[in-house]
Design an enzyme around this catalytic site. Structure first.
Site, PDB file in Angstrom:
ATOM      1  N   HIS A 129       0.804  -1.227   0.000  1.00 16.73           N
ATOM      2  CA  HIS A 129       0.000   0.000   0.000  1.00 16.73           C
ATOM      3  C   HIS A 129       0.836   1.276   0.000  1.00 16.73           C
ATOM      4  O   HIS A 129       0.291   2.357  -0.266  1.00 16.73           O
ATOM      5  CB  HIS A 129      -0.912   0.043   1.226  1.00 16.73           C
ATOM      6  CG  HIS A 129      -1.921  -1.054   1.289  1.00 16.73           C
ATOM      7  ND1 HIS A 129      -2.791  -1.324   0.258  1.00 16.73           N
ATOM      8  CD2 HIS A 129      -2.197  -1.965   2.269  1.00 16.73           C
ATOM      9  CE1 HIS A 129      -3.568  -2.347   0.599  1.00 16.73           C
ATOM     10  NE2 HIS A 129      -3.218  -2.749   1.810  1.00 16.73           N
ATOM     11  N   ASP A 248      -4.191 -12.484   5.159  1.00 16.37           N
ATOM     12  CA  ASP A 248      -5.459 -11.959   5.661  1.00 16.37           C
ATOM     13  C   ASP A 248      -6.659 -12.426   4.849  1.00 16.37           C
ATOM     14  O   ASP A 248      -7.804 -12.136   5.214  1.00 16.37           O
ATOM     15  CB  ASP A 248      -5.435 -10.431   5.760  1.00 16.37           C
ATOM     16  CG  ASP A 248      -4.937  -9.745   4.509  1.00 16.37           C
ATOM     17  OD1 ASP A 248      -4.655 -10.435   3.520  1.00 16.37           O
ATOM     18  OD2 ASP A 248      -4.824  -8.507   4.518  1.00 16.37           O
TER      19      ASP A 248
END
Length: 370
Positions: A129, A248
């Site tokens: 990110h 995740d």
């Protein structure tokens, strides 16, 4: 075959209430050693990337601000606003420069190693990110971008980046979406932060996103693997591949609502490994200490050619029993198999109509663009 790790991750935390308060890379190192999968000759200590290497993509002002934040233990309001440091998502913590710089150094080192014939695993990497002038989504630096640029510097022109994290790789997309020589494939949960990576997004024609519906399971990932990931890689013929394998997307993770098992991620790793192209696998997201430790250890086992045991030996079991998940309901009564096994039981035996329709749309697009 090389595992890149560092002791900087041991005891380092984003803070007592942050999702990254849990141990991850140390668990993988310790479990791999307890299983006999990590002999000294396969383990490399990650170097810390120097500022000059980081400014290959990040701005000098941002790198300097990150160093100063670590030295001062705080940031000004101006720095917080400009660089998104010192926020709840991107807090200032004692290793706020050294830790991400170590992850970046490992990925840049890994890029040079895969071009020399090694398969590389850097579970501390995968911070997809990060933006050139800002921290973003727990990611202070963008080591996948730096790794792809290092591959370019090493002579690899055509590159593939595959991301199976639960969150879209917005930072990598920002860097390469307009470069047709970089194949970008991302599976991620639909309608989840950062709310990018739509099915219709093509970039320069080589961006392929599959937003997965809530509850997507193993059959969905298998369908994407066979229907999109492998055909697109084969068509692109990359000189090297980076795979970001965030944990995740596994069902028990607190920050997504997907329902994959770790075996679904392992299948992607194994299939891309078997293509025989230079490959580096990175970590990424993963916020349940048991599911991320078990998942990422299994990835290393897959890469290193080991069979996953039906039951862990006592030394490995003790490592998992020694973990805790303070402040979260999942830590109150962990199921026994989180302590005694690596492999999850399969789940999700049918392909979602949403995933089926998405793959049909992308297949039609590939045919038109061929």
């Amino acid at each position: 075959m090389r595992f890149i790790g560092s002791e900087i991750y041991r005891g380092s935390s984003y803070g007592p209430t942050h999702p990254l308060r849990v141990p991850r890379v140390p668990t993988v190192i310790d479990l791999s050693r307890a299983l006999g999968w990590l002999p000294p000759e396969r383990y490399l200590r990650s170097p810390r990337a120097k500022p000059a290497a980081l400014t290959r993509w990040h701005t000098p002002a941002y790198v300097a601000a990150l160093q100063k934040a670590e030295a001062d233990g705080a940031v000004s309001e101006e720095v917080r606003v400009r660089h998104h440091l010192g926020t709840p998502s991107n807090p200032v913590y004692p290793e706020v420069f050294r830790r991400p710089a170590t992850a970046a150094g490992g990925t840049v080192l890994g890029a040079s190693l895969i071009l020399r014939g090694h398969i590389v695993y850097n579970p501390g990497g995968g911070t997809h990110h990060g933006l050139p002038d800002q921290a973003n989504g727990f990611c202070y630096l963008n080591d996948p971008v730096l790794g792809l640029l290092a591959l370019r510097d090493g002579g690899a022109q055509r590159l593939a980046y595959v991301d199976i994290d639960a969150h879209h790789c917005d930072g990598v997309d920002y860097a390469f979406r307009d470069d047709p020589d970089v194949l970008l494939i991302s599976t991620h949960e639909a309608r989840r932060w950062p709310f990018t990576g739509g099915l219709e997004d093509r970039g320069a024609g080589n961006v392929w996103n599959v937003p997965l519906p809530r509850g997507a399971g193993d059959a969905d990932m298998a369908a994407v693997l066979v229907g999109l990931i492998l055909p697109r890689i084969e068509a692109h013929r990359p000189d090297a591949i980076i795979l970001q394998a965030g944990a995740d997307a596994v069902a028990e993770d607190p920050l997504s609502r997907l329902a994959l098992t770790n075996g679904a991620l392992w299948s992607v790793v194994a299939a891309i490994r078997d293509l025989g192209r230079p490959l580096m696998v990175l970590g990424g997201g993963g916020y349940n200490p048991w599911s991320v430790g078990r998942c990422w250890t299994g990835i290393w086992g897959m890469l290193a050619g080991h069979d996953i045991p039906d039951r862990l030996p006592p030394e490995a079991e003790a490592i998992l029993r020694g973990l805790s998940f303070p402040g979260h309901r999942l830590g109150k009564a962990p199921p026994e198999h989180w302590f005694t096994t690596l492999a999850d039981a399969p789940r999700g035996s049918s392909v979602s109509p949403v995933v089926r329709d998405s793959l049909s749309t992308l297949t039609d697009r590939a045919r038109i663009w061929a």
